[in-house]
Scaffold this motif. Structure first.
Motif, short mmCIF file in Angstrom:
data_model
loop_
_atom_site.label_atom_id
_atom_site.label_comp_id
_atom_site.label_asym_id
_atom_site.label_seq_id
_atom_site.Cartn_x
_atom_site.Cartn_y
_atom_site.Cartn_z
N ILE A 41 0.83 -1.20 0.00
CA ILE A 41 0.00 0.00 0.00
C ILE A 41 0.87 1.26 0.00
CG2 ILE A 41 -1.67 1.33 1.37
CD1 ILE A 41 -2.87 -1.36 2.26
N SER A 42 1.98 1.21 0.69
CA SER A 42 2.86 2.39 0.76
C SER A 42 3.53 2.69 -0.59
CB SER A 42 3.94 2.18 1.83
OG SER A 42 4.84 1.15 1.45
N GLU A 43 3.54 1.72 -1.49
CA GLU A 43 4.21 1.88 -2.78
C GLU A 43 3.30 2.46 -3.86
OE1 GLU A 43 5.49 -2.05 -3.70
OE2 GLU A 43 7.16 -2.05 -2.27
N VAL A 44 1.97 2.40 -3.68
CA VAL A 44 1.06 2.72 -4.78
C VAL A 44 1.01 4.22 -5.05
CG1 VAL A 44 -0.32 0.67 -4.30
CG2 VAL A 44 -1.03 2.88 -3.36
N ASN A 45 0.75 4.55 -6.32
CA ASN A 45 0.62 5.95 -6.75
C ASN A 45 -0.84 6.38 -6.90
OD1 ASN A 45 3.15 4.73 -8.72
ND2 ASN A 45 3.60 6.35 -7.23
N ARG A 46 -1.69 5.41 -7.19
CA ARG A 46 -3.12 5.71 -7.34
C ARG A 46 -3.93 4.55 -6.75
NH1 ARG A 46 -3.72 9.91 -11.50
NH2 ARG A 46 -1.70 10.20 -12.53
N VAL A 47 -5.10 4.88 -6.24
CA VAL A 47 -6.01 3.88 -5.70
C VAL A 47 -7.35 4.01 -6.40
CG1 VAL A 47 -7.30 3.10 -3.67
CG2 VAL A 47 -4.92 3.83 -3.43
N ILE A 48 -7.93 2.87 -6.80
CA ILE A 48 -9.31 2.84 -7.30
C ILE A 48 -10.06 1.92 -6.34
CG2 ILE A 48 -10.85 2.32 -9.22
CD1 ILE A 48 -8.54 2.79 -11.12
N HIS A 49 -10.84 2.52 -5.47
CA HIS A 49 -11.47 1.77 -4.39
C HIS A 49 -12.93 1.45 -4.75
CE1 HIS A 49 -12.47 0.36 -0.42
NE2 HIS A 49 -13.44 1.26 -0.32
N THR A 50 -13.16 0.21 -5.23
CA THR A 50 -14.51 -0.21 -5.60
C THR A 50 -15.15 -1.13 -4.57
OG1 THR A 50 -13.98 -2.26 -6.81
CG2 THR A 50 -13.73 -0.18 -8.01
N ALA A 51 -14.34 -1.71 -3.66
CA ALA A 51 -14.86 -2.70 -2.71
C ALA A 51 -15.91 -2.09 -1.79
CB ALA A 51 -13.71 -3.27 -1.88
N THR A 52 -16.92 -2.88 -1.46
CA THR A 52 -17.99 -2.40 -0.59
C THR A 52 -18.66 -3.58 0.09
OG1 THR A 52 -19.91 -0.92 -0.49
CG2 THR A 52 -19.82 -2.48 -2.32
N ALA A 53 -19.53 -3.28 1.06
CA ALA A 53 -20.25 -4.33 1.78
C ALA A 53 -21.65 -3.84 2.11
CB ALA A 53 -19.51 -4.71 3.06
N TRP A 54 -22.59 -4.77 2.16
CA TRP A 54 -23.95 -4.43 2.54
C TRP A 54 -24.59 -5.67 3.17
CZ3 TRP A 54 -22.31 -4.93 -2.50
CH2 TRP A 54 -22.83 -6.02 -3.22
N GLY A 55 -25.76 -5.49 3.75
CA GLY A 55 -26.49 -6.61 4.33
C GLY A 55 -26.36 -6.68 5.83
N ASP A 56 -25.13 -6.74 6.31
CA ASP A 56 -24.87 -6.83 7.74
C ASP A 56 -24.37 -5.47 8.24
OD1 ASP A 56 -24.32 -8.16 10.33
OD2 ASP A 56 -22.23 -7.77 9.78
N PRO A 57 -25.09 -4.82 9.17
CA PRO A 57 -24.70 -3.48 9.64
C PRO A 57 -23.28 -3.42 10.19
CG PRO A 57 -26.93 -3.99 10.35
CD PRO A 57 -26.37 -5.25 9.76
#
Length: 328
Positions: free
Chosen positions: A68-84
Motif C-alpha cells: 500500500i505504501s508503494e502505490v501511486n493511485r487507488v481505485i477503491h470499488t470494494a464495498t459491503a452491505w447486508g450486515d450493519p
C-alpha cells in the motif's frame, strides 16, 4: 521512467474487473489487485507480469502495509452491505485505515466509489441518507462526510455510479454479470403487466464498460474535475447517461419483446404506498423516502463523452443488445 502502480480494491467484482481489464489494455501501469478470491477474476490473465494479486479481506489492510505504501493511485470499488456491523467495518473503518497506510509522497490520486443514492440533484449529501438509509446507504454517506477532513481529501475523486449494467446473460462475456443485468430476464417476464402502468419516475444508468473508460482516463491523467458551486475538498462525479424514465424503459422492453403498447393507467406515489400498506409488502424507511422522491436525477452527470470518448451503452436499447438478451 518507472510505471505507476495502481491499487484496485474489489477487483473481482463486475466494475472492478472492467476497470482492471481497461487499464491492462490501455495503460502501462502496474496493477495491485486486492481480492478475497482470485478465482473469481475471469477477465484478465493473472500471470501478466504487470499484475500482483493481494489476497485478503479489506479489513486486513496491515497485511499489505508495504504494498500500500508503494502505490501511486487507488481505485477503491470494494464495498459491503447486508450486515450493519460488516458494512461499517468495510465501508468506513477499512477505507480510513487504507488511506492512512498510503505514502503521502507517493500517492497522486484516490478514486473512491460511493453511490449516487446518497446525493441530491446538485451533488450534495442527502440528509435523509443518514436518517432513513439502509446500512449500505448510511455507511457510504458517513464515510464520504468523514473523508472531507482527511489529510488526503484534496487527492480524492469520489465517483457515484447510478444504476450499473454489465456482463451478459448468454455466457459469452468474460466479465461478471451485474445485478441489474441479471434482473433483465425478470423485467421481460413481467412486461405484459407493466405495459398497463404509467410511471413518470426518471433516473440515470451506466454500463460498467463506460465506468472503466472514465476511471481509466482519470487514472491516466491529472484531470481535475470542475466543481462549480462546491466548497468541498473532495471532487464529485456522478457516473451516468442522460436521464431516462420508467415509461421509456417499458416502451423499450415492449419493442424488444415484440409486444404492442396498450392504454396505460397512471400510478401515483400515494397509491403505491397504499398498496404496500394493504398487502404484506415489507418496506424500509429508505424505500418509502425513495417513493416520495420519485425522480433520481443529478446535474451534471459524467459519461465517456465527457472525455471525448464514445459510450459502450448510451441507450437502453444498446444495454439490451450488449446483455445478450434474446430479442423477439
Amino acid at each position: 521512467m518507472k510505471n505507476e502502480i495502481i491499487l484496485i480494491t474489489g477487483a473481482s467484482g463486475c466494475v472492478g474487473q472492467y476497470i482492471a481489464n481497461w487499464l491492462i489494455e490501455n495503460s502501462t501501469s502496474e496493477l495491485f489487485l486486492w481480492v478475497r478470491d482470485p478465482k473469481k477474476i475471469t477477465s484478465i490473465n493473472l500471470e501478466n507480469p504487470r499484475i500482483k494479486i493481494l489476497v485478503g479481506d479489506l479489513r486486513e489492510s496491515n497485511k499489505f502495509k508495504k504494498e500500500i505504501s508503494e502505490v501511486n493511485r487507488v481505485i477503491h470499488t470494494a464495498t459491503a452491505w447486508g450486515d450493519p456491523k460488516r458494512a461499517k467495518e468495510v465501508n468506513i473503518d477499512a477505507v480510513k485505515n487504507l488511506l492512512n497506510l498510503l505514502n503521502p509522497s507517493n500517492i497522486k490520486q484516490i478514486i473512491y466509489f460511493s453511490t449516487a443514492s446518497v446525493l441530491d440533484r446538485n451533488l450534495n449529501l442527502l440528509p435523509e441518507a443518514f436518517t432513513y438509509g439502509t446500512e449500505y446507504i448510511q455507511t457510504k454517506a458517513q464515510c464520504l462526510r468523514e473523508l472531507e477532513s482527511h489529510q488526503l481529501a484534496t487527492k480524492i475523486i469520489a465517483v457515484f455510479p447510478t444504476l450499473v449494467f454489465g456482463g451478459r446473460l448468454d455466457g459469452k462475456s468474460k466479465f461478471p454479470t451485474s445485478y441489474l443485468t441479471e434482473g433483465l430476464r425478470d423485467a421481460l417476464r413481467w412486461i405484459w403487466l407493466a405495459r398497463w402502468i404509467k410511471l413518470s419516475s426518471r433516473f440515470h444508468f451506466i454500463h460498467a464498460a463506460d465506468i472503466a473508460f472514465i476511471c481509466g482516463h482519470l487514472a491516466n491523467s491529472d484531470f481535475e474535475p470542475v466543481q462549480p458551486f462546491s466548497a468541498t475538498k473532495i471532487k464529485k462525479l456522478v457516473l451516468g447517461q442522460p436521464y431516462t424514465s420508467i415509461d421509456v424503459v417499458i416502451q423499450t422492453l415492449l419493442i424488444w419483446k415484440g409486444m404492442r403498447r396498450v392504454p396505460q393507467i397512471p400510478i401515483l406515489p400515494w397509491l403505491i404506498e397504499l398498496i404496500t400498506i394493504l398487502l404484506p409488502i415489507q418496506m424500509t424507511n429508505w424505500d418509502r423516502f425513495s417513493l416520495r422522491q420519485k425522480h433520481f436525477i443529478h446535474e451534471p452527470v459524467t459519461s465517456p463523452e465527457t472525455f471525448g470518448g464514445i459510450s459502450h451503452a448510451k441507450t437502453l436499447s444498446q444495454v439490451l443488445h450488449n446483455s445478450g438478451l434474446t430479442k423477439h
